[in-house]
Scaffold this motif. Sequence first.
Motif, PDB file in Angstrom:
ATOM      1  N   SER A   4       1.037  -1.199   0.122  1.00 38.72           N
ATOM      2  CA  SER A   4      -0.067   0.161  -0.054  1.00 38.72           C
ATOM      3  C   SER A   4       0.878   1.263  -0.024  1.00 38.72           C
ATOM      4  O   SER A   4       0.678   2.177   0.796  1.00 38.72           O
ATOM      5  N   GLY A   5       1.949   1.199  -0.808  1.00 43.92           N
ATOM      6  CA  GLY A   5       2.822   2.465  -0.969  1.00 43.92           C
ATOM      7  C   GLY A   5       3.809   2.348  -0.053  1.00 43.92           C
ATOM      8  O   GLY A   5       4.824   3.190   0.136  1.00 43.92           O
ATOM      9  N   LYS A   6       4.096   1.493   0.765  1.00 41.72           N
ATOM     10  CA  LYS A   6       5.404   1.430   1.790  1.00 41.72           C
ATOM     11  C   LYS A   6       6.101   0.055   1.437  1.00 41.72           C
ATOM     12  O   LYS A   6       5.708  -0.954   1.489  1.00 41.72           O
ATOM     13  N   ALA A   7       7.410   0.191   1.010  1.00 38.31           N
ATOM     14  CA  ALA A   7       8.096  -0.986   0.858  1.00 38.31           C
ATOM     15  C   ALA A   7       8.368  -1.880   2.055  1.00 38.31           C
ATOM     16  O   ALA A   7       8.395  -3.109   1.817  1.00 38.31           O
ATOM     17  N   LEU A   8       8.463  -1.352   3.170  1.00 33.17           N
ATOM     18  CA  LEU A   8       8.584  -2.032   4.649  1.00 33.17           C
ATOM     19  C   LEU A   8       7.464  -3.274   4.658  1.00 33.17           C
ATOM     20  O   LEU A   8       7.382  -4.391   4.981  1.00 33.17           O
ATOM     21  N   GLU A   9       6.242  -2.487   4.353  1.00 30.09           N
ATOM     22  CA  GLU A   9       5.080  -3.345   4.600  1.00 30.09           C
ATOM     23  C   GLU A   9       4.842  -4.298   3.516  1.00 30.09           C
ATOM     24  O   GLU A   9       4.440  -5.511   3.755  1.00 30.09           O
ATOM     25  N   GLY A  10       5.207  -4.089   2.241  1.00 32.14           N
ATOM     26  CA  GLY A  10       5.229  -5.017   1.210  1.00 32.14           C
ATOM     27  C   GLY A  10       6.251  -6.221   1.441  1.00 32.14           C
ATOM     28  O   GLY A  10       5.879  -7.212   1.171  1.00 32.14           O
ATOM     29  N   SER A  11       7.556  -5.921   1.984  1.00 35.52           N
ATOM     30  CA  SER A  11       8.371  -6.969   2.254  1.00 35.52           C
ATOM     31  C   SER A  11       7.611  -7.984   3.369  1.00 35.52           C
ATOM     32  O   SER A  11       8.044  -9.232   3.591  1.00 35.52           O
ATOM     33  N   LEU A  12       7.034  -7.418   4.335  1.00 29.91           N
ATOM     34  CA  LEU A  12       6.588  -7.892   5.409  1.00 29.91           C
ATOM     35  C   LEU A  12       5.224  -9.018   4.963  1.00 29.91           C
ATOM     36  O   LEU A  12       5.132 -10.161   5.221  1.00 29.91           O
ATOM     37  N   VAL A  13       4.625  -8.361   3.836  1.00 27.84           N
ATOM     38  CA  VAL A  13       3.575  -9.010   3.296  1.00 27.84           C
ATOM     39  C   VAL A  13       4.079 -10.388   2.651  1.00 27.84           C
ATOM     40  O   VAL A  13       3.643 -11.405   2.702  1.00 27.84           O
ATOM     41  N   ILE A  14       5.206 -10.052   1.571  1.00 25.04           N
ATOM     42  CA  ILE A  14       5.544 -11.078   1.112  1.00 25.04           C
ATOM     43  C   ILE A  14       6.270 -12.239   1.935  1.00 25.04           C
ATOM     44  O   ILE A  14       6.228 -13.338   1.852  1.00 25.04           O
ATOM     45  N   GLY A  15       6.932 -11.813   3.007  1.00 25.39           N
ATOM     46  CA  GLY A  15       7.422 -12.678   3.880  1.00 25.39           C
ATOM     47  C   GLY A  15       6.404 -13.410   4.701  1.00 25.39           C
ATOM     48  O   GLY A  15       6.444 -14.597   4.720  1.00 25.39           O
ATOM     49  N   GLY A  16       5.379 -12.851   5.018  1.00 26.40           N
ATOM     50  CA  GLY A  16       4.202 -13.518   5.433  1.00 26.40           C
ATOM     51  C   GLY A  16       3.632 -14.577   4.706  1.00 26.40           C
ATOM     52  O   GLY A  16       3.183 -15.886   5.065  1.00 26.40           O
ATOM     53  N   ALA A  17       3.660 -14.258   3.487  1.00 21.75           N
ATOM     54  CA  ALA A  17       2.759 -15.320   2.453  1.00 21.75           C
ATOM     55  C   ALA A  17       3.774 -16.456   2.341  1.00 21.75           C
ATOM     56  O   ALA A  17       3.448 -17.600   2.247  1.00 21.75           O
ATOM     57  N   CYS A  18       5.079 -16.234   2.269  1.00 24.78           N
ATOM     58  CA  CYS A  18       6.058 -17.325   2.157  1.00 24.78           C
ATOM     59  C   CYS A  18       6.194 -18.205   3.440  1.00 24.78           C
ATOM     60  O   CYS A  18       6.250 -19.556   3.352  1.00 24.78           O
ATOM     61  N   GLY A  19       5.826 -17.556   4.527  1.00 21.01           N
ATOM     62  CA  GLY A  19       5.853 -18.179   5.749  1.00 21.01           C
ATOM     63  C   GLY A  19       4.607 -19.231   5.780  1.00 21.01           C
ATOM     64  O   GLY A  19       4.653 -20.284   6.357  1.00 21.01           O
ATOM     65  N   VAL A  20       3.609 -18.615   5.219  1.00 25.44           N
ATOM     66  CA  VAL A  20       2.252 -19.539   5.448  1.00 25.44           C
ATOM     67  C   VAL A  20       2.390 -20.742   4.372  1.00 25.44           C
ATOM     68  O   VAL A  20       2.070 -21.757   4.545  1.00 25.44           O
TER      69      VAL A  20
END
Length: 95
Positions: free
Chosen positions: A62-78
Amino acid sequence: MNLPSVYLRSLFLTSLVSFLTPLLLVGSTIAGLMLLGLIPGLDAFSQWSSGAILTFLQTFGSGKALEGSLVIGGACGVVGALFDTYIFYRHSNFR
């Protein structure tokens, strides 16, 4: 349902490693590009590449690179947890 503690420990470690791997990969790539920018003549390529990576991450955050990396990390964790669950299921059925 009684799950063995070995499975829960494996599930936690798999999720943690699967979460941290893309974060470390993106972080080391951006750090490497920053170091590459110190070489004369490659600074434009370094800025363009790191900008492209940050734009890609902003798409998912949503416009923030840190949030984007956390979303991608969370998806990979799941996904890692799902694979570990599948392997546990297959292993317990073949015994």
